[in-house]
Design a protein around this motif. Sequence first.
Motif, PDB file in Angstrom:
ATOM      1  N   VAL A   1       0.785  -1.317  -0.072  1.00  0.00           N
ATOM      2  CA  VAL A   1       0.222   0.073  -0.197  1.00  0.00           C
ATOM      3  C   VAL A   1       0.797   1.472  -0.156  1.00  0.00           C
ATOM      4  O   VAL A   1       0.195   2.336  -0.391  1.00  0.00           O
ATOM      5  N   VAL A   2       2.078   1.260   0.588  1.00  0.00           N
ATOM      6  CA  VAL A   2       2.887   2.561   0.511  1.00  0.00           C
ATOM      7  C   VAL A   2       3.485   2.372  -0.943  1.00  0.00           C
ATOM      8  O   VAL A   2       4.622   1.732  -1.134  1.00  0.00           O
ATOM      9  N   SER A   3       2.993   3.343  -1.892  1.00  0.00           N
ATOM     10  CA  SER A   3       3.375   3.401  -2.892  1.00  0.00           C
ATOM     11  C   SER A   3       3.762   4.540  -3.662  1.00  0.00           C
ATOM     12  O   SER A   3       3.877   5.572  -2.671  1.00  0.00           O
ATOM     13  N   LEU A   4       4.069   4.916  -4.827  1.00  0.00           N
ATOM     14  CA  LEU A   4       4.562   6.140  -5.303  1.00  0.00           C
ATOM     15  C   LEU A   4       3.800   7.403  -5.261  1.00  0.00           C
ATOM     16  O   LEU A   4       4.265   8.619  -5.099  1.00  0.00           O
ATOM     17  N   GLY A   5       2.286   6.813  -5.246  1.00  0.00           N
ATOM     18  CA  GLY A   5       1.547   7.950  -5.029  1.00  0.00           C
ATOM     19  C   GLY A   5       1.611   8.974  -3.806  1.00  0.00           C
ATOM     20  O   GLY A   5       1.336  10.227  -3.471  1.00  0.00           O
ATOM     21  N   ASN A   6       2.250   8.071  -2.763  1.00  0.00           N
ATOM     22  CA  ASN A   6       2.494   8.797  -1.333  1.00  0.00           C
ATOM     23  C   ASN A   6       3.661   9.929  -1.403  1.00  0.00           C
ATOM     24  O   ASN A   6       3.582  10.870  -0.740  1.00  0.00           O
ATOM     25  N   PHE A   7       4.356   9.871  -2.464  1.00  0.00           N
ATOM     26  CA  PHE A   7       5.542  10.762  -2.844  1.00  0.00           C
ATOM     27  C   PHE A   7       5.417  11.698  -3.901  1.00  0.00           C
ATOM     28  O   PHE A   7       5.681  12.813  -3.865  1.00  0.00           O
ATOM     29  N   TRP A   8       4.788  11.388  -4.881  1.00  0.00           N
ATOM     30  CA  TRP A   8       4.471  12.292  -5.953  1.00  0.00           C
ATOM     31  C   TRP A   8       3.255  12.817  -6.527  1.00  0.00           C
ATOM     32  O   TRP A   8       3.132  13.837  -7.045  1.00  0.00           O
ATOM     33  N   ARG A   9       2.182  12.553  -5.775  1.00  0.00           N
ATOM     34  CA  ARG A   9       0.761  13.130  -5.847  1.00  0.00           C
ATOM     35  C   ARG A   9       0.168  13.611  -4.764  1.00  0.00           C
ATOM     36  O   ARG A   9      -0.330  14.824  -4.747  1.00  0.00           O
ATOM     37  N   THR A  10       0.505  12.947  -3.525  1.00  0.00           N
ATOM     38  CA  THR A  10      -0.532  13.493  -2.518  1.00  0.00           C
ATOM     39  C   THR A  10       0.140  14.922  -1.806  1.00  0.00           C
ATOM     40  O   THR A  10      -0.775  15.656  -1.411  1.00  0.00           O
ATOM     41  N   PRO A  11       1.461  14.961  -1.642  1.00  0.00           N
ATOM     42  CA  PRO A  11       1.733  16.385  -1.309  1.00  0.00           C
ATOM     43  C   PRO A  11       1.210  17.653  -2.135  1.00  0.00           C
ATOM     44  O   PRO A  11       0.732  18.698  -1.481  1.00  0.00           O
ATOM     45  N   GLN A  12       1.166  17.392  -3.434  1.00  0.00           N
ATOM     46  CA  GLN A  12       0.616  18.457  -4.075  1.00  0.00           C
ATOM     47  C   GLN A  12      -0.982  18.622  -4.026  1.00  0.00           C
ATOM     48  O   GLN A  12      -1.598  19.683  -3.880  1.00  0.00           O
ATOM     49  N   GLU A  13      -1.573  17.430  -3.935  1.00  0.00           N
ATOM     50  CA  GLU A  13      -3.093  17.550  -3.624  1.00  0.00           C
ATOM     51  C   GLU A  13      -3.449  18.086  -2.412  1.00  0.00           C
ATOM     52  O   GLU A  13      -4.406  18.716  -2.282  1.00  0.00           O
ATOM     53  N   LEU A  14      -2.653  17.822  -1.331  1.00  0.00           N
ATOM     54  CA  LEU A  14      -2.839  18.460  -0.034  1.00  0.00           C
ATOM     55  C   LEU A  14      -2.918  20.052  -0.265  1.00  0.00           C
ATOM     56  O   LEU A  14      -3.881  20.628   0.403  1.00  0.00           O
ATOM     57  N   GLY A  15      -1.838  20.550  -0.962  1.00  0.00           N
ATOM     58  CA  GLY A  15      -1.576  21.853  -0.673  1.00  0.00           C
ATOM     59  C   GLY A  15      -2.378  22.577  -1.557  1.00  0.00           C
ATOM     60  O   GLY A  15      -3.109  23.889  -1.152  1.00  0.00           O
ATOM     61  N   HIS A  16      -2.806  22.121  -2.732  1.00  0.00           N
ATOM     62  CA  HIS A  16      -3.839  22.764  -3.865  1.00  0.00           C
ATOM     63  C   HIS A  16      -5.354  22.695  -3.234  1.00  0.00           C
ATOM     64  O   HIS A  16      -6.279  23.218  -3.583  1.00  0.00           O
ATOM     65  N   ASN A  17      -5.624  21.480  -2.129  1.00  0.00           N
ATOM     66  CA  ASN A  17      -7.142  21.329  -2.087  1.00  0.00           C
ATOM     67  C   ASN A  17      -7.415  21.568  -0.389  1.00  0.00           C
ATOM     68  O   ASN A  17      -8.046  20.808   0.001  1.00  0.00           O
ATOM     69  N   GLY A  18      -6.970  22.540  -0.025  1.00  0.00           N
ATOM     70  CA  GLY A  18      -7.219  22.931   1.505  1.00  0.00           C
ATOM     71  C   GLY A  18      -6.302  22.427   2.641  1.00  0.00           C
ATOM     72  O   GLY A  18      -6.582  22.474   3.755  1.00  0.00           O
ATOM     73  N   GLY A  19      -5.160  21.706   2.439  1.00  0.00           N
ATOM     74  CA  GLY A  19      -4.451  21.268   3.314  1.00  0.00           C
ATOM     75  C   GLY A  19      -4.840  20.350   4.405  1.00  0.00           C
ATOM     76  O   GLY A  19      -5.207  19.187   3.683  1.00  0.00           O
ATOM     77  N   GLY A  20      -5.193  20.815   5.523  1.00  0.00           N
ATOM     78  CA  GLY A  20      -5.568  19.892   6.593  1.00  0.00           C
ATOM     79  C   GLY A  20      -7.033  19.436   6.441  1.00  0.00           C
ATOM     80  O   GLY A  20      -7.342  18.448   6.423  1.00  0.00           O
ATOM     81  N   ALA A  21      -7.820  20.274   5.552  1.00  0.00           N
ATOM     82  CA  ALA A  21      -9.184  19.770   5.329  1.00  0.00           C
ATOM     83  C   ALA A  21      -9.077  18.714   4.312  1.00  0.00           C
ATOM     84  O   ALA A  21      -9.993  17.569   4.559  1.00  0.00           O
ATOM     85  N   TYR A  22      -8.109  18.719   3.259  1.00  0.00           N
ATOM     86  CA  TYR A  22      -7.924  17.460   2.275  1.00  0.00           C
ATOM     87  C   TYR A  22      -7.545  16.289   3.222  1.00  0.00           C
ATOM     88  O   TYR A  22      -8.085  15.136   2.911  1.00  0.00           O
TER      89      TYR A  22
ATOM     90  N   VAL B   1     -12.461  17.275  -3.254  1.00  0.00           N
ATOM     91  CA  VAL B   1     -13.274  15.905  -2.413  1.00  0.00           C
ATOM     92  C   VAL B   1     -13.073  14.670  -3.200  1.00  0.00           C
ATOM     93  O   VAL B   1     -12.984  13.773  -2.720  1.00  0.00           O
ATOM     94  N   PHE B   2     -13.353  14.579  -4.649  1.00  0.00           N
ATOM     95  CA  PHE B   2     -13.122  13.590  -5.442  1.00  0.00           C
ATOM     96  C   PHE B   2     -11.829  13.152  -5.492  1.00  0.00           C
ATOM     97  O   PHE B   2     -11.419  11.878  -5.434  1.00  0.00           O
ATOM     98  N   SER B   3     -10.736  14.104  -5.371  1.00  0.00           N
ATOM     99  CA  SER B   3      -9.457  13.670  -5.453  1.00  0.00           C
ATOM    100  C   SER B   3      -8.801  12.698  -4.265  1.00  0.00           C
ATOM    101  O   SER B   3      -8.350  12.005  -4.164  1.00  0.00           O
ATOM    102  N   ALA B   4      -9.674  13.380  -2.859  1.00  0.00           N
ATOM    103  CA  ALA B   4      -9.507  12.762  -1.716  1.00  0.00           C
ATOM    104  C   ALA B   4      -9.981  11.024  -1.835  1.00  0.00           C
ATOM    105  O   ALA B   4      -9.319  10.347  -1.134  1.00  0.00           O
ATOM    106  N   LEU B   5     -11.294  11.158  -2.275  1.00  0.00           N
ATOM    107  CA  LEU B   5     -12.025   9.636  -2.234  1.00  0.00           C
ATOM    108  C   LEU B   5     -11.087   8.817  -3.378  1.00  0.00           C
ATOM    109  O   LEU B   5     -10.951   7.809  -3.025  1.00  0.00           O
ATOM    110  N   GLN B   6     -10.686   9.230  -4.260  1.00  0.00           N
ATOM    111  CA  GLN B   6      -9.915   8.690  -5.322  1.00  0.00           C
ATOM    112  C   GLN B   6      -8.546   8.031  -4.656  1.00  0.00           C
ATOM    113  O   GLN B   6      -8.083   6.852  -4.907  1.00  0.00           O
TER     114      GLN B   6
END
Length: 456
Positions: free
Chosen positions: A26-47, A224-229
């Motif tokens: 489960v610990v995959s590349l998405g943890n490194f190259w996608r999530t940090p950007q998604e967090l910042g652009h979509n509300g930080g702690g809210a995301y 919201v959809f990004s968090a679900l996906q």
Amino acid sequence: MVLKKRKIQGIWSSRWTFLAAATGLVVSLGNFWRTPQELGHNGGGAYLLLYLGFVVLVMLPIAVAEVRIAVRARGNPIHAIDQLAHYAKASKHWSLTTQIACIAALLLAANYAVVSSWLLAYVAKMASGVMDGASLDVVAAELTNLLAAPEQMRFWQRIFLLAAISLSAMNVVRGMAGVLRVLLPVLLLVLLSIVYYSYALGDFASAMQWMFTLRVADLSWRGVFSALQHAFYTLSIGTGALMAYGAYFPSGRSISRQLLALVIIDAGVLILAGLAILALVFDQHIVPGSGPALLFISLPFSFGNLVFGDIAGTAFFLLLSILSLTTVVALMEPLVAYMVERWAVWRPVAAIMAGGLIWVCGDVAIASLAPASDLRWLSRSFMEWVDILAANILLPLSAWCFVLFAAWRVPKVVYGVRDGWFEGVFFWLWQALLRYIAPPAILVVLVVGLYLRVTA
């Protein structure tokens, strides 16, 4: 009810072994190259809070069902569903669910193998010092040159697949389990070392503000959809890999607690990786890229302009290479286990056959990356179309079918529920989430995710 198999592969010796194996999945590349950007652009702690809520309330119940069914059947995913369908007097065609999952897992593994060839190439680049003091344009040119060198990518891909086949070919109990038990703590120590390096030399305060500041106004419906996906992809739902590893889960242990621990580890790695990466990038006063641009341009530039960056960069890309290796081995396991148990194929031969399929698909994917390649359609490479087919169609489709089967067709006795009031309440809540929350959520991942990907 026990699945009759031609070859018994064994049981993990402890819960720790299962946790180590599942973490490698489960610990995959998405943890490194996608999530940090998604967090910042979509509300930080809210995301982040929304993502964790989706993981616990939507995806965790599905993962529990996968492992409980696998433990009950003690077989590969295809045989497990086939056995349970027969037991529940349901249609035998339910086993198509896990057959689709096995195909999706192999396609994903093929793309992972290509990306892993880039990771290994960058291990060599960072160790050689070619990034030391390099400008952003020079670093970007290194990636462009690599993508234009198919033979170089094939070389590193073959090394990666040789390692994956060797690990997959090992005996489940005496070989693979021992390697995975050692790898996980080593990887966590390397990650913590890189986090400390980023804390000492990077802009840690900006990274924390980017990731954790609660900005609800910045959270759009796409966020919201990004968090679900991302929650869906986090536990590798729909690949059959968690079911394959769950078949080796030791008896008499709490599956729910182990999977909750898995979620906590994955979330911890996600946060640590995001802080480490963003602190280094922000320290260089550049806008962090997303996806491959973040890993192969922004980060090498940052490492190249910091003291001991060559050492830290080499360790970082080696860490990602090993994480990718454990993920690919897990994705191979459903097919390898099926060949061993259904056709009595010697496990090393089964691993070579699965690895050969991944190599062929990955080789075609590499050939499609050239801009003038004939393997490009509608401005997309073969590799991109494979990713769309696997990640946006087959995975959510197989997951949706599995949820319907697990929630509505599998009898309660299969899940081993006791008669106590606490167990009864917990089972009622879990089944309600599985029946009424998970199916529409997975359907949204399938329909909306495919629409956004195709129209992007």
